[in-house]
Motif scaffolding. Structure first.
Motif, short mmCIF file in Angstrom:
data_model
loop_
_atom_site.label_atom_id
_atom_site.label_comp_id
_atom_site.label_asym_id
_atom_site.label_seq_id
_atom_site.Cartn_x
_atom_site.Cartn_y
_atom_site.Cartn_z
N SER A 40 0.81 -1.18 0.18
CA SER A 40 -0.03 -0.07 0.10
C SER A 40 0.93 1.32 0.03
O SER A 40 0.49 2.30 -0.35
N ALA A 41 2.12 1.26 0.49
CA ALA A 41 2.89 2.32 0.35
C ALA A 41 3.69 2.40 -0.56
O ALA A 41 4.39 3.52 -0.84
N VAL A 42 4.05 1.55 -1.72
CA VAL A 42 4.81 1.48 -2.83
C VAL A 42 4.36 2.74 -3.69
O VAL A 42 5.14 3.47 -4.31
N GLY A 43 2.98 2.80 -4.23
CA GLY A 43 2.51 4.03 -4.84
C GLY A 43 2.97 5.42 -4.33
O GLY A 43 3.60 5.89 -5.07
N PRO A 44 2.36 5.51 -3.13
CA PRO A 44 2.80 6.84 -2.44
C PRO A 44 4.17 7.17 -2.40
O PRO A 44 4.71 8.15 -2.87
N PHE A 45 5.24 6.09 -2.29
CA PHE A 45 6.55 6.13 -2.20
C PHE A 45 7.10 6.75 -3.80
O PHE A 45 7.93 7.31 -3.52
N ALA A 46 6.38 5.86 -4.58
CA ALA A 46 6.90 5.98 -6.20
C ALA A 46 6.73 7.52 -6.37
O ALA A 46 7.32 7.97 -7.20
N LEU A 47 5.56 7.93 -6.11
CA LEU A 47 5.28 9.28 -6.45
C LEU A 47 6.00 10.18 -5.87
O LEU A 47 6.55 11.16 -6.45
#
Length: 398
Positions: free
Chosen positions: A121-128
């Motif tokens: 769930s944190a991968v997308g926010p981190f990538a952004l």
């Protein structure tokens, strides 16, 4: 590699994703030898694997015979001893690739066998935030004078070669977009609220085996000593072994702490897990997959089923997301133990009771084909900066 104020450090972020925490790295920030391993189409050889193991052990503070990981970023239990390495994908239909690493608390052993749904769930926010996403937000509008929008990103988990679609809110910060953390969504097991992150695991069956029912049977018999335990061996998003908890003398009112103090039961469950693992055609020496889950009738009217999951031979205080996804789908698969124990109170979704509360999973099954499994999570960035990896073997890991 040198970065003030530490002689040996690597840029990293520290995130909570769902009910897990872990250290996140951009692949381009890691040493060249690490990048070459993940860039290769081949799995790491023995020497490469050991070098990665030493690197993550130094980051997390393992091995630690005291079980606390005081000398690193880990939190002393499996759900707090994790890492992600993220990079832009070279596949046309995927935005970001990520690899999950589980680090043993006491022994420092590295495990790359499966995925972590919570930390996903944190991968997308981190990538952004890290500038790894090449897309543009949609539904852009001004809220209190700030541009906000929705991000939909496709992630590829390299451990399982599965694709996950993630959607979350973002805000404009100067010329870039950043993850919008503030919101009203709450999940059991995590205090406070945050913005909503929707995860949809696409075509999730057969993550490590050829199909959802690994043996072809909805229920198998697992021989442990002179006892036969009925189990459903199911591979959806991550492999799982599901048994009726009452068959091993456990009940849904018992706590994870009580289970962790019952070594006789833990040993028996590990034997069941290993035998079931062999039947699924997987390696029983790998501790992370499959996980074993004890099932019970629902403890409350708003639930469909109750469970006690184990991870790395310890009772989990919540339920690993990939196992919840597996269980939510399994409850819709006729003949399985999850299907038999579920009350099916919710037509398309399944509300799973776990020691910290509930988790709702949506399953899209069309003509017997498992198209997706979906759930809601939240995430928060705790730290972005440098992680100090100074130790006696720093020359070997950098």
């Amino acid at each position: 590699m040198s970065s003030a104020p530490f002689p040996y450090a690597v840029r990293a972020s520290f995130w909570r994703g769902g009910t897990s925490k872990g250290v996140f790295f951009k692949l381009s920030d890691l040493p060249e030898w690490f990048q070459s391993i993940l860039d290769s189409e081949k799995p790491p050889d023995g020497a490469q694997f050991q070098r990665m193991e030493k690197f993550f052990a130094a980051v997390m503070g393992s091995p630690d015979s005291y079980g606390r990981q005081l000398n690193g970023m880990g939190g002393g239990i499996s759900s707090l001893s994790k890492a992600m390495v993220v990079r832009p994908s070279d596949q046309a239909d995927v935005d970001v690739d990520y690899t999950f690493f589980q680090i043993g608390v006491k022994d420092g052993k590295l495990d790359m066998a499966g995925n972590c749904g919570n930390l996903t769930s944190a991968v997308g926010p981190f990538a952004l935030n890290a500038g790894l996403w090449r897309g543009c937000p949609h539904k852009v509008a001004q809220v209190n004078g700030v541009d906000t929008g929705s991000v939909t990103m496709r992630l590829r988990n390299t451990n399982t070669e599965k694709t996950i679609e993630t959607s979350f809110d973002a805000f404009r910060s100067g010329s870039t977009w950043q993850y919008l953390e503030v919101g009203r969504c709450s999940i059991d097991g995590v205090p406070g609220t945050a913005s909503t992150i929707t995860l949809s695991f696409l075509d999730p069956e057969g993550s490590k085996t050829p199909k959802a029912l690994s043996t072809g049977n909805p229920v198998d018999e697992v021989q442990v000593g002179d006892q036969i335990i009925r189990a459903s061996l199911i591979d959806v998003s991550n492999p799982g072994i599901f048994i009726d908890g009452r068959d091993v003398g456990w009940n849904s009112s018992s706590t994870p702490g009580e289970m962790n103090n019952n070594q006789v039961l833990l040993d028996k469950l590990e034997l069941i897990r290993k035998e079931g693992t062999k039947m699924m055609g997987l390696d029983p020496s790998i501790s992370s997959i499959p996980k074993i889950v004890l099932l019970f009738p629902p403890k409350a009217d708003d639930m469909d089923i109750s469970c006690q999951a184990l991870s790395m031979e310890q009772a989990h205080k919540a339920v690993p997301v990939t196992l919840a996804l597996n269980l939510g789908v399994a409850c819709k698969m006729e003949g399985t133990i999850p299907h038999k124990l579920s009350t099916h109170s919710h037509e398309s979704n399944t509300v799973i009771g776990h020691p910290s509360g509930t988790l709702e999973v949506g399953a899209a099954i069309v003509d017997g084909k498992i198209e997706s499994a979906k759930l809601i999570r939240t995430a928060r960035c705790h730290m972005d900066g440098l992680v100090n990896i100074t130790n006696g073997e720093v020359s070997e890991i950098l």
